[in-house]
Design a protein around this motif. Sequence first.
Motif, short mmCIF file in Angstrom:
data_model
loop_
_atom_site.label_atom_id
_atom_site.label_comp_id
_atom_site.label_asym_id
_atom_site.label_seq_id
_atom_site.Cartn_x
_atom_site.Cartn_y
_atom_site.Cartn_z
N SER A 100 0.62 -1.11 0.01
CA SER A 100 0.01 -0.20 -0.15
C SER A 100 0.63 1.71 -0.01
O SER A 100 2.72 1.12 0.43
CB SER A 100 -1.14 0.06 1.30
OG SER A 100 -0.13 0.34 2.35
N ALA A 101 0.27 2.47 -0.06
CA ALA A 101 1.03 3.68 -0.21
C ALA A 101 1.53 3.83 1.02
O ALA A 101 2.47 4.76 1.14
CB ALA A 101 0.17 4.27 -0.55
N ASP A 102 1.08 3.27 2.46
CA ASP A 102 1.10 3.78 3.63
C ASP A 102 1.66 2.90 3.98
O ASP A 102 3.00 3.57 4.33
CB ASP A 102 -0.14 3.45 4.42
CG ASP A 102 -1.66 4.52 4.27
OD1 ASP A 102 -1.26 5.44 4.26
OD2 ASP A 102 -2.59 4.24 4.99
N ASP A 103 2.36 2.06 3.31
CA ASP A 103 3.84 1.28 3.91
C ASP A 103 4.78 1.98 2.96
O ASP A 103 5.19 1.86 3.74
CB ASP A 103 3.27 -0.52 3.02
CG ASP A 103 2.10 -1.30 3.96
OD1 ASP A 103 2.02 -1.13 5.53
OD2 ASP A 103 1.56 -2.06 3.02
N LEU A 104 4.69 2.74 1.67
CA LEU A 104 5.46 3.08 1.00
C LEU A 104 6.29 4.17 2.31
O LEU A 104 7.22 4.49 2.39
CB LEU A 104 5.82 3.58 -0.10
CG LEU A 104 6.31 4.37 -0.66
CD1 LEU A 104 7.92 3.82 -0.84
CD2 LEU A 104 6.45 4.49 -2.21
N ARG A 105 5.17 4.62 2.71
CA ARG A 105 5.80 6.38 3.19
C ARG A 105 5.48 5.75 4.45
O ARG A 105 7.24 6.40 4.94
CB ARG A 105 4.03 6.78 4.00
CG ARG A 105 3.22 7.75 2.51
CD ARG A 105 2.13 8.93 3.27
NE ARG A 105 1.07 9.41 1.51
CZ ARG A 105 0.42 8.08 1.36
NH1 ARG A 105 -0.03 7.24 1.90
NH2 ARG A 105 -0.49 8.57 0.04
N ALA A 106 5.72 4.71 5.42
CA ALA A 106 6.27 4.54 6.84
C ALA A 106 7.49 4.19 6.16
O ALA A 106 8.53 4.70 6.86
CB ALA A 106 5.59 3.27 7.22
N HIS A 107 8.50 3.85 4.75
CA HIS A 107 9.60 3.24 5.00
C HIS A 107 10.04 3.83 4.63
O HIS A 107 11.94 4.38 4.64
CB HIS A 107 9.25 2.51 3.39
CG HIS A 107 10.31 2.06 2.32
ND1 HIS A 107 11.62 1.24 3.07
CD2 HIS A 107 10.73 3.12 1.34
CE1 HIS A 107 12.69 1.59 2.03
NE2 HIS A 107 12.45 1.88 1.88
N LEU A 108 9.47 5.15 3.78
CA LEU A 108 10.16 6.25 3.77
C LEU A 108 10.99 6.81 4.79
O LEU A 108 11.35 7.90 5.19
CB LEU A 108 10.10 7.40 2.36
CG LEU A 108 9.89 6.97 1.73
CD1 LEU A 108 9.10 7.70 0.35
CD2 LEU A 108 10.89 6.46 0.42
N THR A 109 10.12 6.83 6.00
CA THR A 109 10.75 7.41 7.08
C THR A 109 11.60 6.83 8.03
O THR A 109 12.57 7.50 9.31
CB THR A 109 9.30 7.84 8.51
OG1 THR A 109 9.26 6.34 8.72
CG2 THR A 109 7.95 8.17 7.94
N ARG A 110 12.29 5.76 7.58
CA ARG A 110 13.37 4.77 8.51
C ARG A 110 14.64 6.19 8.08
O ARG A 110 14.53 6.56 7.16
CB ARG A 110 13.46 3.89 7.88
CG ARG A 110 12.51 2.78 7.78
CD ARG A 110 12.71 1.74 6.72
NE ARG A 110 13.64 0.58 7.69
CZ ARG A 110 14.05 -0.02 8.05
NH1 ARG A 110 13.15 -0.98 8.66
NH2 ARG A 110 15.19 -0.46 8.70
N PRO A 111 14.78 5.92 9.15
CA PRO A 111 16.63 7.10 9.92
C PRO A 111 17.38 6.63 8.60
O PRO A 111 17.91 7.48 7.74
CB PRO A 111 17.19 6.53 10.70
CG PRO A 111 16.21 5.71 11.93
CD PRO A 111 14.75 5.33 10.60
N GLU A 112 17.66 5.45 7.87
CA GLU A 112 18.68 5.51 6.95
C GLU A 112 18.39 6.06 5.46
O GLU A 112 18.54 6.79 4.93
CB GLU A 112 19.11 3.99 6.25
CG GLU A 112 18.10 3.02 6.06
CD GLU A 112 17.13 3.12 6.78
OE1 GLU A 112 16.53 1.06 6.86
OE2 GLU A 112 16.99 3.07 8.57
N LEU A 113 17.25 6.47 5.49
CA LEU A 113 16.70 6.53 3.76
C LEU A 113 15.32 8.00 4.34
O LEU A 113 16.03 8.85 3.03
CB LEU A 113 15.08 6.24 3.68
CG LEU A 113 15.06 4.49 3.02
CD1 LEU A 113 13.84 3.69 2.93
CD2 LEU A 113 16.03 4.59 1.72
N THR A 114 15.82 8.79 5.22
CA THR A 114 15.48 10.42 5.64
C THR A 114 17.45 10.33 5.45
O THR A 114 16.77 11.97 4.77
CB THR A 114 14.48 10.81 6.86
OG1 THR A 114 15.44 9.74 7.94
CG2 THR A 114 13.49 9.74 6.47
N HIS A 115 17.31 10.27 5.93
CA HIS A 115 19.32 10.54 5.85
C HIS A 115 19.63 10.03 4.51
O HIS A 115 20.43 11.29 3.41
CB HIS A 115 20.22 9.56 7.05
CG HIS A 115 21.81 10.12 6.64
ND1 HIS A 115 22.98 9.90 6.09
CD2 HIS A 115 22.05 10.76 7.72
CE1 HIS A 115 23.76 10.64 5.60
NE2 HIS A 115 23.54 10.83 6.83
#
Length: 108
Positions: A68-83
């Motif tokens: 889902s789009a919500d799962d992808l949104r959650a993924h993008l909040t992971r620290p290594e990805l925000t960095h």
Amino acid sequence: MKIVIPEASGTIALYGFARPKPERAAELEQLLLSFVQPTRAEPGSLHYQVHRDTTDPTAFVFYELWRSADDLRAHLTRPELTHFQQHRMDYLREDLEIHWLTPLTTTP
């Protein structure tokens, strides 16, 4: 670049290109590969693959399929990805190019 995820009901997919600065290509490759196993272990991750473009061997192509789009949104909040998002232009010669897909078939 702020990643704007389109609203979708059901699965959502994307592919994108990462074109590194020549002097950072090996480093970017290792960084992208370091995302694979943790991402595949996330809830909602159905497929996550990193490729090298055969027509431009300096470019990387990634493909992602999410429940889902919500799962992808959650993924993008992971620290290594925000960095990575904050520092991506240290590695890239141009910004990420992302294409959104609507799957027409189900995942096996």
